[in-house]
Design an enzyme around this catalytic site. Structure first.
Site, PDB file in Angstrom:
ATOM      1  N   GLU A  44       0.883  -1.162   0.000  1.00  0.00           N
ATOM      2  CA  GLU A  44       0.000   0.000   0.000  1.00  0.00           C
ATOM      3  C   GLU A  44       0.924   1.216   0.000  1.00  0.00           C
ATOM      4  O   GLU A  44       1.832   1.271   0.834  1.00  0.00           O
ATOM      5  CB  GLU A  44      -0.770  -0.013   1.325  1.00  0.00           C
ATOM      6  CG  GLU A  44      -2.248   0.059   1.203  1.00  0.00           C
ATOM      7  CD  GLU A  44      -2.884   0.020   2.579  1.00  0.00           C
ATOM      8  OE1 GLU A  44      -3.517   1.008   2.946  1.00  0.00           O
ATOM      9  OE2 GLU A  44      -2.722  -0.999   3.290  1.00  0.00           O
TER      10      GLU A  44
ATOM     11  N   ARG B 134       5.594 -13.392   9.208  1.00  0.00           N
ATOM     12  CA  ARG B 134       6.215 -12.099   8.959  1.00  0.00           C
ATOM     13  C   ARG B 134       7.550 -12.016   9.689  1.00  0.00           C
ATOM     14  O   ARG B 134       7.800 -12.780  10.627  1.00  0.00           O
ATOM     15  CB  ARG B 134       5.295 -10.957   9.375  1.00  0.00           C
ATOM     16  CG  ARG B 134       4.944 -10.947  10.848  1.00  0.00           C
ATOM     17  CD  ARG B 134       3.880  -9.903  11.160  1.00  0.00           C
ATOM     18  NE  ARG B 134       4.396  -8.565  11.082  1.00  0.00           N
ATOM     19  CZ  ARG B 134       3.958  -7.632  10.219  1.00  0.00           C
ATOM     20  NH1 ARG B 134       3.004  -7.910   9.377  1.00  0.00           N
ATOM     21  NH2 ARG B 134       4.467  -6.432  10.227  1.00  0.00           N
TER      22      ARG B 134
ATOM     23  N   LYS C 126       4.542   0.494   9.332  1.00  0.00           N
ATOM     24  CA  LYS C 126       4.696   1.792   8.664  1.00  0.00           C
ATOM     25  C   LYS C 126       4.129   2.909   9.525  1.00  0.00           C
ATOM     26  O   LYS C 126       4.691   3.999   9.594  1.00  0.00           O
ATOM     27  CB  LYS C 126       3.958   1.769   7.325  1.00  0.00           C
ATOM     28  CG  LYS C 126       4.681   1.002   6.237  1.00  0.00           C
ATOM     29  CD  LYS C 126       3.995   1.288   4.896  1.00  0.00           C
ATOM     30  CE  LYS C 126       3.711   0.029   4.111  1.00  0.00           C
ATOM     31  NZ  LYS C 126       2.336  -0.119   3.698  1.00  0.00           N
TER      32      LYS C 126
END
Ligand code: ATP
Ligand code: MG
Length: 627
Positions: A76, A311, A321
């Site tokens: 994104e 992850r 982020k």
């Protein structure tokens, strides 16, 4: 941004992987096994690819896909990429490279949040810097998900018309309450039994802006009693009046991520859609949606399949982020590229190399269960990459002047200087048959800079560096200690000069002529240690930034902890150092091993060769320097 028009887009995976450079064989993992099985069984062998993303008819008209598999990296564009994304980039682009496939670079921009071209550009830069690209088979595979809004709307209408979706006008609270929980099945919405015709009319009203934001949603009609809560009629479209960076005000309804993402994959003919574990519970919906849209002949078969991996969690690092943005906007760091940041731009400025990050991604592997990777693993990969590449150099980080008091007596004049040389790379670092780089040349004279810690007026037990004459056990004066100035002469310590507070201002020693390194007399006098130094005559003042971990807590944001509290107050220490001429002449971004201290990089922003050298410490050496 305009995908597909980037001139000179880099080739898919042009760089040789670091692991190959390091002679390391690829370790198999569950994803490789899945792909190898698919290739063996020809699962995707009869797929077509029309050259651009599209629906079933579009691809059917195209040739057989030249790519054996298709993966994608779908960020994104709402922040800078971090080391966790690097794992995903290396994985997706790496698998495509290794199996004759193509990896798509896709901006997942279905959320009408303000996209920042700064983020878009930084993401493209980061992927390229890591050594990957999206051009392959003469095609450019840079896509943006918002280009698929028309198809997504069409797919939603199809679900409505085929009885697989309905418009729900319950309030958000009612919906939440009626969803049930793990122990309790959900309750059907009173709007669930509307006819497809009613739903279609309602959905079109939503699209046409006839209803308020949040007043209704389109939901997939699956099973309100499903043990998987994600299958209890998930919302797939919502009303949101927001201007989208790509489609402007064309839409006031936007697809939910869980609906959009599988469709993006399918339109792009992705074969292996690799994501992190938190999406595992979404997989049944992913498959449900693919089945519906394939049976409706909207999407080409076979469907992409989703696979989840753990992850990256790295100790002393946060990988979100949003939280990284907070550090930037609250001025806890100097920017996204602060060398303490785990962003790719931060790692780059810190001195990490693409090869070291690729090696790291390879080494940590992919698993199906969460774990924490020790930060030292990343540092180890950097050392491994630079060990045989980074030229050596001497720097004095905490300088005190050493005066060779008998210099004129030994060499005829106080201002006499002499060239010294040392190899830029140790012999062992130069591959057989290759010419070593030219030696470094630097000057020795009457005065040199040495480390303050290399002199002790009263030496602790076992200390081998400089100390002055002192009485021995028998009361007799013992001579001062004898050490070698690395690459230069052997010297004998005679004393020091101090200020009124007792701070050492100068260290004094005698040079022993005929002991220079590399000359026949070099071994005539035994030195207890060799110390690093920089000549006053040709040493250059440099700013050296000694970075340490940004956080003092190995898991700074685990369990909802306030990560700001965990900031390490000593994560940056700036010192004025002296460096030898070969270091001062460095180009920005050039990496070195400062002898005894570790790896340093000439700062890519602030360093000016020869004029204002600025170095960042990347990481120390594995072994701490001899006592
Ligand atoms: P963040 O929470 O930092 O915004 P994200 O997962 O929301 O991360 P995206 O831009 O959606 O960020 O991520 C792009 C890709 O990178 C996704 O496929 C995601 O799974 C992957 N990714 C993100 N963080 C990690 C991580 N820590 N380890 C491995 N892959 C990651
Ligand atoms: Mg995200």
């Amino acid at each position: 941004m305009s995908p597909n028009t980037t001139p000179n887009a880099p080739k898919n995976n042009p760089a040789a992987p670091a692991s190959e450079a390091a002679g390391e064989h690829k370790v198999s993992n569950f994803l490789r096994q899945i792909i190898e099985k698919d290739l063996e069984q020809g699962t995707y062998a009869s797929r077509h690819w029309a050259g651009t993303p599209g629906d079933a008819a579009h691809h059917a008209a195209g040739p057989l896909d030249p790519a054996k598999i298709r993966t994608r990296f779908p960020p994104e564009p709402n922040g800078y990429l971090h080391v966790g994304h690097a794992k995903s980039i290396c994985l997706n682009f790496g698998l495509a490279r290794d199996y004759g496939g193509v990896c798509h670079m896709r901006f997942d921009d279905t959320n009408p949040e303000k996209e920042d071209t700064e983020y878009v550009n930084s993401i493209l830069d980061a992927v390229q810097w890591l050594g990957f690209g999206w051009e392959a088979n003469g095609q450019n595979h840079l896509f943006q998900a918002s280009d698929y809004f028309d198809f997504m709307y069409r797919a939603a209408e199809y679900l409505v018309q085929s009885g697989h979706a309905y418009v729900d006008e319950q309030t958000a609270e009612q919906m939440r309450a009626n969803r049930g929980d793990f122990g309790k099945p959900g309750v059907d919405s009173p709007f669930r039994s509307r006819t497809p015709a009613e739903n279609l009319a309602r959905f079109r009203e939503m699209r046409d802006g006839r209803h308020e934001d949040g007043s209704m949603v389109l939901r997939a009609k699956i099973d309100m009693a499903s043990p998987n809560i994600n299958l209890r009629d998930p919302a797939i479209y919502r009303i949101r009046r927001a201007t989208h960076h790509n489609t402007g005000d064309k839409w006031c309804i936007y697809p939910m991520y869980t609906f959009a993402h599988p469709i993006e994959d399918a339109l792009e003919q992705i074969t292996h859609s690799i994501c992190t574990l938190e999406f595992e519970d979404q997989r049944p919906f992913y498959d449900w949606l693919m089945e519906r849209l394939i049976e409706g002949h909207l999407l080409a078969a076979p469907a992409p399949r989703q696979y989840e991996f753990a992850r990256l969690n790295l100790t002393y690092v946060i990988t979100s982020k949003r939280k990284l943005a907070q550090l930037v906007y609250d001025h806890k760091v100097s920017g996204w590229d602060d060398p303490r940041m785990p962003t790719i731009v931060g790692l780059r400025r810190r001195g990490y190399t693409p090869a070291s990050i690729q090696l790291f991604a390879e080494r940590i592997g992919v698993t199906k269960s969460d774990s924490w990777i020790d930060y030292s693993t990343l540092e180890g990969c950097l050392r491994e990459d630079l060990e045989n590449k980074a030229h050596r150099g001497m720097a004095v980080l905490d300088p005190v002047k050493l005066v060779l008091t008998n210099w004129a007596e030994a060499f005829g004049a106080d201002d006499y200087t002499e060239d010294c040389t040392l190899p830029a790379l140790p012999h062992s670092a130069v591959p057989e048959g290759q010419t070593p780089p030219p030696d470094r040349v630097f000057k020795i004279g009457k005065e040199v800079w040495i480390e303050r810690e290399d002199f002790e007026e009263v030496p602790p037990k076992g200390y081998k560096r400089l100390y002055p004459p002192r009485p021995g056990a028998d009361g007799q004066m013992q001579p001062g200690n004898i050490v070698r100035l690395k690459g230069g002469y052997v010297i004998e310590c005679t004393g020091c000069a101090k200020d009124v507070n007792g701070t050492v201002l100068e260290v004094h020693a005698k040079v022993i002529p005929d002991t220079k390194s590399g000359t026949p007399g070099a071994d005539s006098v035994k030195a207890k240690a060799a110390i690093t130094w920089v000549g006053v005559a040709d040493g250059v003042e440099a700013e050296v930034r000694l970075y340490d971990r940004l956080f003092s807590d190995p898991q700074p944001d685990a369990g909802g902890k306030d990560f700001i509290e965990a900031l390490n107050p000593n994560s940056l220490k700036v010192v004025t150092a002296y460096v030898e001429p070969s270091l001062a002449a460095a180009q920005p971004d050039q990496k070195f091993q400062f002898e005894r201290f570790g790896y340093f990089v000439a700062d890519r922003v602030d360093h000016v060769a020869g004029v204002k050298p600025v170095f960042n410490r990347v990481t120390g050496l594995k072994d701490s320097w001899g006592k």
